[in-house]
Enzyme design. Structure first.
Site, short mmCIF file in Angstrom:
data_model
loop_
_atom_site.label_atom_id
_atom_site.label_comp_id
_atom_site.label_asym_id
_atom_site.label_seq_id
_atom_site.Cartn_x
_atom_site.Cartn_y
_atom_site.Cartn_z
N ASN A 103 4.50 1.28 -12.98
CA ASN A 103 3.15 0.73 -12.95
C ASN A 103 2.26 1.37 -14.02
OD1 ASN A 103 3.51 -1.15 -10.94
ND2 ASN A 103 2.85 0.20 -9.29
N CYS A 136 -0.82 3.17 -1.93
CA CYS A 136 0.41 2.60 -2.50
C CYS A 136 -0.02 1.91 -3.78
CB CYS A 136 1.10 1.67 -1.52
SG CYS A 136 0.04 0.39 -0.78
N SER A 137 0.27 0.62 -3.95
CA SER A 137 -0.19 -0.09 -5.14
C SER A 137 -1.61 -0.60 -4.93
CB SER A 137 0.76 -1.26 -5.46
OG SER A 137 2.03 -0.77 -5.82
N ASP A 138 -1.77 -1.57 -4.01
CA ASP A 138 -3.10 -2.12 -3.75
C ASP A 138 -3.71 -1.60 -2.46
OD1 ASP A 138 -3.30 -3.66 -6.08
OD2 ASP A 138 -2.02 -5.22 -5.20
N GLY A 139 -2.97 -0.82 -1.70
CA GLY A 139 -3.54 -0.15 -0.53
C GLY A 139 -3.69 -1.01 0.69
N ILE A 154 7.37 -4.98 -1.16
CA ILE A 154 7.43 -6.13 -0.25
C ILE A 154 8.66 -7.01 -0.50
CG2 ILE A 154 4.93 -6.18 0.07
CD1 ILE A 154 4.83 -8.55 -1.88
N LYS A 202 -3.07 -8.48 4.08
CA LYS A 202 -3.00 -9.90 3.71
C LYS A 202 -2.12 -10.67 4.70
CE LYS A 202 -2.61 -10.70 -0.71
NZ LYS A 202 -2.09 -10.69 -2.09
N ARG A 260 1.89 -0.70 2.52
CA ARG A 260 2.44 0.60 2.92
C ARG A 260 1.34 1.56 3.35
NH1 ARG A 260 6.28 0.37 -2.37
NH2 ARG A 260 4.42 -0.71 -3.10
#
Length: 778
Positions: A247, A335-338, A273, A377, A341
């Site tokens: 990333n 994590c990435s977008d929170g 995911i 989401k 995870r």
């Protein structure tokens, strides 16, 4: 499926064969109905009904034609795999095309906006205020404050309007950090432990290989200063290191330890995911294997890596809980977008740390806070509409639910809720029957006016809460009241048979232990409640016989009630002044639950009322037993005379009328079943529905027989229960009870009990004020 769900049939196909996927020789022939919201299969004798909600269908496949017709396989998101063989290929093609067309393609077509709930379920949403949960944790305080800078979702559109941040922060820090974090998801408080350590959550920084943000660095230092027990804190990145490094090449990544002082950085590798989606697919393929050998099954289960992923999630949560409880250090999780995870780890670690979250109400608060308010989401991950990107679907919430189930297997007495609660929670996150899990964040649900237009899942849980309680839960146990820090070994984890094979009755145990324990608990409660009422009636009859010589008739008119007592029982003013108003307490007064001082005060009230002959007459005091059992003193079915018309010493006319009639005693004795039928004895319900171990079966509290959910009424107040609580009663017994004339009077009393009790309490307050005034005048 609730009987309230009625739909106009669009199409009916007869002579459809439903095949058991584990035994191709076993099948049922019936009629397949296609409605605007459901696919329904009913056999000719009505013994089996299979309802499949369109929004729960994950795939529909046409299989090669056989000698019996054209097979159509329907798979659902709650792990039902049904194979329907349609006699005519044309009908099969029409059903296949129609099912694909009926899947909702927008939010407005979701089932929650069409669903008509049963009468007992009202369209009421309990107002969840995020501030309520934070107040329970002791926030705001000297270290943490409420920030309303996101009230219009200007700072972060996937966060709630109110966020909690350190008191030392400024708006410049918050907006600067928001711009530096992916999706604007800046570090905010999500859990505060009693020892002062905290869990904060955010998304990855847009750091690349060298970018930095002073506002973000200052914000983390402010978070560090909120903890008086440690001068360092953890930053937990829940991604594998290789993913975080990749990333960085895209301008994102993770925090540079050189820019953040007093920070300990740690990776807790949980896969993304896409890997989780593929893992679940392999698990389901393993579940559908026909006649596998032991090696084939175990190898397929191992190759799916599903349990390995569950262990990774639990390991990360346990590490966070240990850092908070043992090391007393603050932890920042991302994590990435929170929102995947991060939600898993924050919610599970909070569950381990705080016993409150292991209750039904607390778990609801945990879901509301970590998954709904902070923007998981749901619509994308669960694929609520056909417009959702299939690559965005992933079983993130399922992994959280299963992780909680695994913990409940390790600590069976620590959780108030049972397995059925977790399965229901998973199913309704996909079904869209309720509006709670619609949309990807709180802003989406506000835009859709979900609370005004749909029913709440939590209201459904509240109305059926006894179905979701764990019979092994022990609030007094150490596990239920302390921090849980388990050690997770590969041998610790289990395959969740009741989740992934719940529709395969041949694979499930013949007797569900949880259901059996629930039945024993309910039966014990029923008998105990009935015994308390019988004890009360025995005390009343005992009082009658003991006071037979002192019975004095009373005369009661519509306007006044005159009670005559023996002279030695009178209380005069001199007795009041000297405090000599202590007298022998009758059995009926002991049954009232009042203390001796309160009984004396009641006698003073009666004396003042009689001697002053005022217009205002204080209402007689209802005993606590009368309030609980639902009977007031003026009970007299159909105007019949009670067993006797008399007054006991120290009794008012209200106590006299509380003597039960023969009809009332008969109604009480006949309304409770002493013996209950065992769950494993009947094969079918009275409505011919076959029982299996996954179903919730009910014993009728009046006749004791077993029934399915659709044959039970739950709002019946049985006269034989001392507590006057509602009980599950079969529809036949409910009709029999309701048709009884005595029950009509009993029901009227139950409805008026609350109002009468309030009036009585108000009168007592007025009477006490009269005593105070009387003493002041003296």
């Amino acid at each position: 499926m609730n009987s309230a769900d009625s739909f106009v049939s669009l199409r009916a196909v007869e002579n459809v064969r439903l095949t058991d996927r584990f035994n191709s020789r076993q099948h049922i022939i019936g009629t397949l109905y296609l409605t605007s919201t459901h696919l329904i299969f009913i056999d000719p004798e009505g013994k089996r009904e299979t309802w499949i909600l369109h929004s729960l269908i994950s795939s529909v496949d046409k299989l090669p034609t056989t000698q019996h017709g054209c097979p159509l396989r329907v798979r659902t998101k709650h792990f039902l795999s049904a194979e329907f063989t349609i006699p005519k290929e044309r009908d099969c093609a029409d059903l296949y095309a129609t099912l694909n067309q009926l899947k909702p393609d927008s939010y407005e077509k979701l089932y929650c906006f069409l669903y008509q709930a049963p009468n007992y379920l009202e369209k009421i949403w309990d107002p969840f205020l995020l501030t309520t949960e934070y107040m329970r944790m002791g926030v705001p305080n000297v270290d943490w404050k409420i920030e309303d800078g996101n009230s219009n979702f200007d700072m972060c559109d996937t966060y709630p309007p109110l966020i909690y941040v350190p008191t030392l922060t400024t708006k410049a820090m918050l907006f600067g950090s928001s711009k530096f974090r992916s999706r604007g998801r800046l570090p905010v408080l999500t859990y505060l432990h009693p020892n002062g350590a905290s869990i904060t959550r955010c998304s990855q920084p847009l750091s690349g290989f060298s970018a930095r943000c002073q506002e973000d660095e200052q914000l983390l230092q402010c978070i560090l200063k909120t903890n008086p027990h440690s001068n360092t804190m953890y930053i937990i990145d829940t991604r594998p290191r290789i993913n975080a490094v990749a990333n960085r090449a895209a301008g994102k990544g993770y925090e540079n330890e050189g820019y953040y002082s007093n920070i300990q950085f740690k990776f807790c590798p949980i896969e993304n995911i896409h890997i989780m989606r593929n893992s679940l697919q392999k698990l389901l393929e393993t579940c559908e294997m026909k006649n596998p050998t032991m090696n084939q099954y175990l190898n397929a289960l191992d190759n799916s890596s599903w349990l390995q992923h569950i262990k990774s999630v639990l390991d990360a949560a346990i590490f966070i809980a240990r850092a908070i409880e043992i090391e007393k250090k603050n932890v920042l999780v991302h994590c990435s977008d929170g929102w995947d995870r991060t939600a898993q780890c924050c919610s599970l670690s909070s569950l381990l740390l705080c016993p409150y979250y292991r209750s039904i109400h607390g778990f609801r608060m945990l879901i509301e806070k970590e998954w709904l308010s902070f923007g998981h989401k749901f619509s994308d991950r669960c694929g609520h509409t056909t417009t959702s990107d299939s690559k965005e679907q992933s079983p993130i919430f399922l992994q959280f639910i299963e992780s909680v189930w695994q913990l409940s297997q390790i600590y069976p007495t620590a959780f108030e809720f049972n397995e059925r609660f977790l399965i229901s929670l998973h199913d309704h996150s996909h079904s869209c029957q309720y509006g709670d899990f619609v949309g990807n964040c709180e802003k989406d649900r506000l835009d859709l006016c979900v609370k005004e237009r749909t029913y709440s899942f939590w209201n459904y849980i509240l109305q059926n809460v006894n179905d979701f309680k764990n019979p092994l839960f022990c609030p007094q146990s150490s596990y239920a009241s302390e921090v849980l820090l388990p050690i997770i070994n590969p041998q610790t984890l289990k395959f969740w048979l009741s989740m992934y094979h719940r529709f395969d009755s041949a694979l499930l145990p013949k007797e569900n232990i949880s259901n059996t324990l629930t039945r024993l608990v309910d039966h014990t409660l029923s008998l105990s409640d009935h015994a308390r009422l019988l004890e009360k009636r025995i005390r009343e009859l005992h009082s009658i016989f003991d006071n037979d010589r002192t019975i004095i008739p009373t005369t009661t008119s519509s306007s006044t009630t005159t009670t005559t007592t023996t002279s030695n029982e009178d209380v005069d003013d001199s007795d009041i002044e000297k405090g000599n108003h202590h007298k022998k307490i009758s059995l009926s007064e002991l049954d009232s639950g009042l203390s001796e001082a309160e009984l004396c005060q009641t006698r003073i009230i009666d004396s003042i009322s009689l001697k002053s002959n005022t217009i205002l007459q204080p209402l007689p005091t209802l005993s606590s037993s009368d309030v609980e059992s639902g009977f007031s003193g003026d009970y007299s079915p159909h105007g019949k005379t009670p067993l006797s018309s008399f007054t006991l010493p120290h009794q008012s006319s209200i106590d006299t009328n509380d003597i039960p009639t023969i009809e009332r005693i008969a109604l009480e004795l006949n309304s409770i079943a002493l013996d209950w039928r065992s769950y494993h004895t009947p094969v079918h319900c009275a409505c011919s529905l076959p029982f299996d171990s996954a179903q919730r079966k009910y014993n009728c509290w009046k006749c004791g027989e077993n029934f399915c959910a659709r044959c039970i009424e739950r709002g019946i107040h049985l006269p034989g229960l001392y507590s006057n609580s509602s009980a599950p009663v079969c529809k036949t017994c409910a009709r029999s009870i309701k048709s009884s004339p005595s029950f009509a009077d009993f029901s009227a009393l139950v409805k008026s009990k609350s109002t009468e009790f309030i009036r009585n309490q108000t009168a007592m307050k007025l009477s006490r004020s009269m005593i105070d005034q009387f003493n002041d005048d003296r």
